[in-house]
Scaffold this active site. Structure first.
Site, mmCIF file in Angstrom:
data_model
loop_
_atom_site.group_PDB
_atom_site.id
_atom_site.type_symbol
_atom_site.label_atom_id
_atom_site.label_comp_id
_atom_site.label_asym_id
_atom_site.label_seq_id
_atom_site.Cartn_x
_atom_site.Cartn_y
_atom_site.Cartn_z
ATOM 1 N N ASP A 138 0.868 -1.175 0.000
ATOM 2 C CA ASP A 138 0.000 0.000 0.000
ATOM 3 C C ASP A 138 0.906 1.227 0.000
ATOM 4 O OD1 ASP A 138 -2.401 1.582 0.386
ATOM 5 O OD2 ASP A 138 -1.711 1.845 2.441
ATOM 6 N N ASP A 193 -1.759 -0.757 6.064
ATOM 7 C CA ASP A 193 -1.914 -0.204 7.411
ATOM 8 C C ASP A 193 -3.316 0.261 7.756
ATOM 9 O OD1 ASP A 193 -1.988 2.111 5.765
ATOM 10 O OD2 ASP A 193 -1.327 3.339 7.446
ATOM 11 N N ASP A 213 -7.155 -1.752 3.708
ATOM 12 C CA ASP A 213 -6.215 -2.817 3.368
ATOM 13 C C ASP A 213 -6.619 -4.160 3.953
ATOM 14 O OD1 ASP A 213 -4.445 -1.051 2.013
ATOM 15 O OD2 ASP A 213 -3.649 -0.386 3.937
#
Length: 632
Positions: free
Chosen positions: A310, A502, A506
């Site tokens: 990410d 995080d 996600d």
């Protein structure tokens, strides 16, 4: 105490085994040793029969593993009179099943984390007023009120003129996104500082946030089970041991020879070596602020070939910061930053704290305002030292200072404009900072065999490609929603895949990846609970360290397994010729077990870990973020 009682009831076979062992100790001390042998032997054989039934069911589905070896070991140790060893094998077998079940129960908590945060109530617009109703009663077309800082309960379109929403939990975008009348608003977004109205376009069950919950559940259920390391060697070792014992019996004509071989064929090197090594690896991870939730995760990390990252909060710090001050004469940089920071003291904008922090770090003294007013989504106007200070969007500042001019910015970078006393004073640029050890982490991952890298992100393509170019990431997918990220990870051919993220957005892809690693330092509960490993510190180098720990752990486990197997095979060959009696064989096998355990304990690691840390300097290269309110 209550928790221990619940665990004792849930895993009653382990509790019963420990109880049988305690009764045996009491009987032995009372001089009833013959009764201990009968008690342990009958109980061990009963467990063996119970496990055999489960083994038959597993074999019907094509699964072969340690159960075969464990059952063989229980029966063999009972037959040769090693009843204490039989009970220990039972404890190890049932204890391993209990630990696996306990880990699986903990892994299901990601849904609880998501559901706890999900909105439960909505404010329905009724006859010019508002009525609070359960969110599942909202229908498509209903008008809803969303109060300041509330979570949007369902997907909808904005009815108010303007608003700003924090979509970090849905798209990963770190800066609030400005919306105008008719724009789509996603459930799970957090409203800004003013109440707004929207019209529902979906029910709660079909809205974006609930889809994330469903994605997590589907992804977790679709993950293929990891084959335990020792299972790969259990069947061949068992077949070899039985064959060797049978040959020794046939050649000698003595059935005792078969028992003598099987005593030395106990599965302890397999039952003990791998678990001890993996517990050591998990302990090593914890010492390095990495929580690994199972030994299977370490196996997957050791074989990883693709890393998916990410962007916001993972490769970057996830917090926009001042990157440049561009004053227009006669104003200088310090004067411009002092005026901006002084005015931003009265603002709730996400950048206000960054500007104030930058001013204080430069030793600038902030001024008190005689008056201050924030224009939602546009900027702030403050009276400081008798001069009007205007901070915000270009159009907003230009209305107070006609001589304002736009400043050039990089793709996705944002600019905040300033007017002082009716004159254009310049602009401040802000961007998210790339983690200074991100590039070093990717290089180390490549050296460890993770050669494919990918970055699916909810951010704009220009920003995503800029970051990918800085870090050498091979594949980029921009403007992704959680479902898109799951699809991208599912389509990766080079597996196993490690996903690092995080946020709540996600959580589904972390659950879908072969190994999900959550950056959990900021308390992203849903991400942490759906992940297989959690890095407890805000340091992306933990990803490379986790892969290294997995690689070392599997290497040591294999070395320990092969050490135990090799020594056992040599001893079995000697016993096949009648040179090692059963009693002596049992004692020698204990020495083999000790050697195997000592070899496996090397996985705990040592002081080398402390020297592997890649420190992050205070500042690093800055990367662009997509636009937000009060900036252009």
């Amino acid at each position: 105490m209550r928790r221990m009682a619940r665990l004792a009831r849930r895993y009653w076979v382990v509790t019963l085994t420990l109880g049988i062992g305690l009764i045996g100790v009491i009987l032995a001390l009372a001089g009833a040793g013959w009764l201990v042998q009968w008690l342990f032997s009958v109980y061990a054989l009963a467990v063996a029969v119970w496990q055999a039934a489960g083994m038959v069911r597993a074999m019907a589905h094509g699964r072969f593993g340690l159960d075969i070896l464990a059952i063989t070991a229980i029966v063999a140790t009972v037959l040769v009179g090693e009843f204490v060893a039989a009970l220990i094998v039972v404890l190890m077998l049932t204890g391993g099943d209990a630990l696996e079940d306990y880990a699986n129960r903990r892994a299901k908590r990601e849904l609880d984390a998501l559901l706890t945060r999900a909105p439960q109530l909505a404010h329905l617009v009724v006859d010019g007023g508002y009525q609070e109703v359960p969110v599942d009663r909202v229908e498509v077309g209903d008008a809803l009120l969303v109060r300041p800082s509330e979570i949007v309960p369902v997907d909808g379109i904005l009815l108010s003129a303007r608003a700003a929403f924090d979509q970090a939990s849905i798209t990963g975008e770190s800066i609030p996104v400005e919306k105008t009348t008719g724009d789509e608003v996603l459930s799970g977004s957090v409203n800004g500082q003013e109440a707004v109205e929207l019209r529902a376009t979906s029910t709660a069950a079909s809205s974006q946030y609930q889809q994330i919950v469903a994605l997590v559940a589907q992804a977790a259920e679709s993950k293929a089970p990891v084959v335990r390391l020792a299972d790969r060697y259990a069947v061949p070792f068992t077949v070899f041991s039985l064959a060797l014992g049978a040959i020794a019996w046939w050649l000698s004509g003595d059935p005792v020879r078969f028992a003598e071989v099987l005593v030395l064929a106990t599965p302890c090197p397999l039952l003990i070596a791998a678990p001890v090594a993996f517990i050591g690896g998990m302990s090593r991870g914890a010492r390095n602020s990495i929580i690994v939730k199972s030994g299977g995760v370490l196996e997957q990390l050791a074989r990883a070939r693709t890393a998916v990252f990410d962007k916001t909060g993972t490769l970057t710090y996830g917090a926009p910061a001042l990157s440049d001050v561009r004053p227009k004469p006669p104003f200088d940089a310090d004067e411009l930053l002092t005026a901006v920071a002084s005015a931003e003291q009265y603002s709730s904008h996400v950048l206000a704290a960054s500007f104030i922090k930058a001013a204080r770090e430069r030793g600038l003294e902030l001024r008190e305002a005689a008056s201050a007013q924030e224009a939602a989504t546009n900027g702030v106007v403050a009276d400081i030292d008798g001069r009007e200070v205007v901070v915000g969007k270009f159009a907003f500042v230009a209305a107070h200072a006609p001589d304002a001019v736009r400043t050039p910015i990089a793709p996705g970078e944002l600019a905040v404009y300033v007017a002082i006393g009716g004159r254009f004073a310049g602009a401040l640029l802000a961007s998210d900072r790339l983690r200074s050890n991100a590039a070093a982490t990717l290089r180390e991952l490549s050296a460890l065999g993770v050669t494919n890298t990918m970055m699916p992100t909810g951010d704009a393509r220009e920003t995503a490609e800029h970051i990918a170019g800085e870090l050498g990431i091979t594949r980029v997918r921009a403007e992704c929603l959680p479902a898109d990220k799951v699809a991208e990870v599912a389509g990766v051919a080079e597996r196993p895949v490690v996903m690092v993220g995080d946020g709540v957005n996600d959580a589904p892809v972390l659950a879908a990846a072969d190994v999900g690693i959550a950056m959990g330092a900021k308390g992203a509960t849903a991400a942490s609970e759906s992940a297989d490993a959690v890095i407890l510190v805000d340091d992306i180098h933990g990803v490379a360290r986790a892969v290294r720990i997995g690689t070392d752990t599997v290497r040591i486990a294999l070395q320990s397994i092969w050490l135990g197997i090799a020594v056992s095979v040599v001893l079995m060959l000697i016993a096949a010729f009648g040179f090692i009696p059963a009693t002596a064989g049992a004692l020698i096998q204990e020495l083999v077990d000790v050697a195997t355990i000592l070899a496996a304990l090397r996985a705990i690691g040592g002081r080398l870990d402390a020297r592997e840390v890649v420190a992050e300097p205070r500042a690093g290269p800055r990367v662009a973020e997509s636009g937000a309110r009060r900036s252009e």
